[in-house]
Design a protein around this motif. Structure first.
Motif, PDB file in Angstrom:
ATOM      1  N   PRO A   1     -15.603  40.852 -27.694  1.00  0.00           N
ATOM      2  CA  PRO A   1     -17.070  40.793 -27.698  1.00  0.00           C
ATOM      3  C   PRO A   1     -17.643  41.102 -29.080  1.00  0.00           C
ATOM      4  CG  PRO A   1     -16.322  42.863 -26.744  1.00  0.00           C
ATOM      5  CD  PRO A   1     -15.092  42.015 -26.934  1.00  0.00           C
ATOM      6  N   SER A   2     -18.786  40.515 -29.367  1.00  0.00           N
ATOM      7  CA  SER A   2     -19.535  40.782 -30.598  1.00  0.00           C
ATOM      8  C   SER A   2     -18.766  40.416 -31.864  1.00  0.00           C
ATOM      9  CB  SER A   2     -19.950  42.260 -30.673  1.00  0.00           C
ATOM     10  OG  SER A   2     -20.579  42.687 -29.490  1.00  0.00           O
ATOM     11  N   LEU A   3     -17.775  39.547 -31.728  1.00  0.00           N
ATOM     12  CA  LEU A   3     -17.004  39.123 -32.894  1.00  0.00           C
ATOM     13  C   LEU A   3     -17.493  37.780 -33.428  1.00  0.00           C
ATOM     14  CD1 LEU A   3     -14.581  39.606 -34.809  1.00  0.00           C
ATOM     15  CD2 LEU A   3     -13.126  38.476 -33.109  1.00  0.00           C
ATOM     16  N   ALA A   4     -17.852  36.868 -32.534  1.00  0.00           N
ATOM     17  CA  ALA A   4     -18.253  35.520 -32.933  1.00  0.00           C
ATOM     18  C   ALA A   4     -19.670  35.486 -33.486  1.00  0.00           C
ATOM     19  CB  ALA A   4     -18.147  34.571 -31.746  1.00  0.00           C
ATOM     20  N   GLY A   5     -19.823  34.821 -34.613  1.00  0.00           N
ATOM     21  CA  GLY A   5     -21.138  34.547 -35.170  1.00  0.00           C
ATOM     22  C   GLY A   5     -21.586  33.167 -34.742  1.00  0.00           C
ATOM     23  N   PRO A   6     -22.343  32.471 -35.565  1.00  0.00           N
ATOM     24  CA  PRO A   6     -22.826  31.133 -35.216  1.00  0.00           C
ATOM     25  C   PRO A   6     -21.693  30.128 -35.050  1.00  0.00           C
ATOM     26  CG  PRO A   6     -23.987  32.007 -37.124  1.00  0.00           C
ATOM     27  CD  PRO A   6     -22.851  32.915 -36.874  1.00  0.00           C
ATOM     28  N   THR A   7     -21.910  29.146 -34.187  1.00  0.00           N
ATOM     29  CA  THR A   7     -21.029  27.990 -34.066  1.00  0.00           C
ATOM     30  C   THR A   7     -21.756  26.805 -34.665  1.00  0.00           C
ATOM     31  OG1 THR A   7     -19.874  28.782 -32.088  1.00  0.00           O
ATOM     32  CG2 THR A   7     -19.897  26.401 -32.457  1.00  0.00           C
ATOM     33  N   MET A   8     -21.252  26.306 -35.784  1.00  0.00           N
ATOM     34  CA  MET A   8     -21.912  25.215 -36.498  1.00  0.00           C
ATOM     35  C   MET A   8     -21.243  23.880 -36.182  1.00  0.00           C
ATOM     36  SD  MET A   8     -22.570  27.073 -40.173  1.00  0.00           S
ATOM     37  CE  MET A   8     -21.098  28.086 -40.072  1.00  0.00           C
ATOM     38  N   ILE A   9     -22.016  22.935 -35.687  1.00  0.00           N
ATOM     39  CA  ILE A   9     -21.546  21.573 -35.468  1.00  0.00           C
ATOM     40  C   ILE A   9     -22.009  20.769 -36.680  1.00  0.00           C
ATOM     41  CG2 ILE A   9     -21.537  19.583 -33.926  1.00  0.00           C
ATOM     42  CD1 ILE A   9     -20.394  22.161 -32.706  1.00  0.00           C
ATOM     43  N   LEU A  10     -21.060  20.379 -37.509  1.00  0.00           N
ATOM     44  CA  LEU A  10     -21.395  19.811 -38.806  1.00  0.00           C
ATOM     45  C   LEU A  10     -21.074  18.321 -38.895  1.00  0.00           C
ATOM     46  CD1 LEU A  10     -19.972  22.729 -40.986  1.00  0.00           C
ATOM     47  CD2 LEU A  10     -22.325  22.413 -40.181  1.00  0.00           C
TER      48      LEU A  10
END
Length: 310
Positions: A240-249
């Motif tokens: 938990p609380s490890l992932a930041g934004p997920t960017m679809i580029l």
């Protein structure tokens, strides 16, 4: 549209170890508030820990004597369950159970690999790759051309995936869904160890996901999707609380107008972290390998990533 939708969802779920966790000492501080991230990206660990000390100390009582979990490990559970100490304790107990049973071999392998990789003060990525579950098979398909981990100048990990360069069908003809899932869980554990170790030095680090859609022409293999979904389902509860934004580029122009329709296709835990952007530096690369071999290219790319954060 259906094919691209499946590709996008799989891209958001994808995680696998491939290249070095590069990019050393943070040079500057940035703070970005995301609704789905329970702390400011770039927040000082000391301050966040101080604000959550009571819950962290309470969670400490749950950890068995024979298990190593530092303040940062426990802090992430406290942040994921604000004003809900009971919920944080329940989640921590479930994670501890996994780490002592089903996930024990994964956790032990990752711990040993990171220790060996950093033994000389740097990072020997081949040690980490070779120690991954079923590496003798899966490493032939998950390569630095398609998946790589690097670091921002601030110290956040950036997990870059270009799905079009993974032969997922052939991979799944060689490995089972369970084996591929274990491989991905090992990657998450390595990220967790590295991010938490860095967080002890002053800044609470996150894992930023950069999913490059360049070159995608077909839907992913269903078995590959199943393995990714299985590992992703465990991610929020175990880390938990490890992932930041997920960017679809680098989404094709024809689909950029449908971003609002595509978001609901992602897991709810991912939706509020989604960022759809163009990334010219990343798009210019024929493969991802230069992000691990060319310091200048790596710097240009990681600065591009930071500039895309909301």
């Amino acid at each position: 549209m259906t094919i691209i939708s499946r590709i996008l969802v799989v891209s958001a779920l994808l995680a696998a170890p491939s290249n070095a966790f590069m990019g050393g000492t943070p040079k500057k501080q940035r703070s970005t508030r995301l609704k789905a991230v329970p702390y400011k990206i770039g927040a000082k660990t000391e301050g966040v820990l101080m604000n959550n000390r009571f819950v962290v100390d309470s969670l400490r009582q749950v950890v068995p004597d024979d298990m190593e979990m530092g303040d940062v490990d426990l802090l992430r559970f406290a942040l994921a369950y604000p004003d809900d100490r009971v919920g944080a304790e329940k989640a921590l107990k479930n994670a501890i159970k996994w780490r002592k049973t089903t996930g024990k071999s994964i956790v032990d392998a990752a711990k040993d690999a990171v220790a060996k990789a950093t033994a000389n003060g740097g990072w020997d990525n081949e040690v980490v790759r070779d120690a991954a579950p079923h590496a003798d098979v899966i490493n032939n398909f998950i390569t630095p051309k398609a998946v790589i981990t690097t670091s921002t100048e601030d110290g956040d990990l950036v997990y870059v995936i270009r799905a079009s360069q993974i032969d997922d069908k052939e991979l799944m003809n060689k490995a089972s869904v369970e084996q591929v899932c274990d491989f991905f869980m090992y990657a998450k554990e390595v990220h967790n160890i590295v991010a938490n170790k860095r967080s002890e030095k002053g800044r609470l680090c996150s894992v930023l996901f950069a999913n490059d859609i360049s070159g995608v022409r077909k839907a992913p293999d269903k078995r590959f999707s199943q393995a990714l979904t299985s590992s992703s389902d465990q991610y929020e509860s175990l880390y938990p609380s490890l992932a930041g934004p997920t960017m679809i580029l680098n989404l094709p122009l024809i689909l950029q107008a449908f971003v609002g329709l595509l978001k609901p296709l992602f897991p709810k835990s991912v939706q509020e972290r989604l960022v759809f952007k163009r990334a010219p530096v990343l798009a210019s690369l024929k493969e991802l390998t230069p992000l691990g071999t060319d310091p200048l290219m790596k710097t240009k790319f990681t600065r591009e990533v930071v500039s895309l954060l909301p």
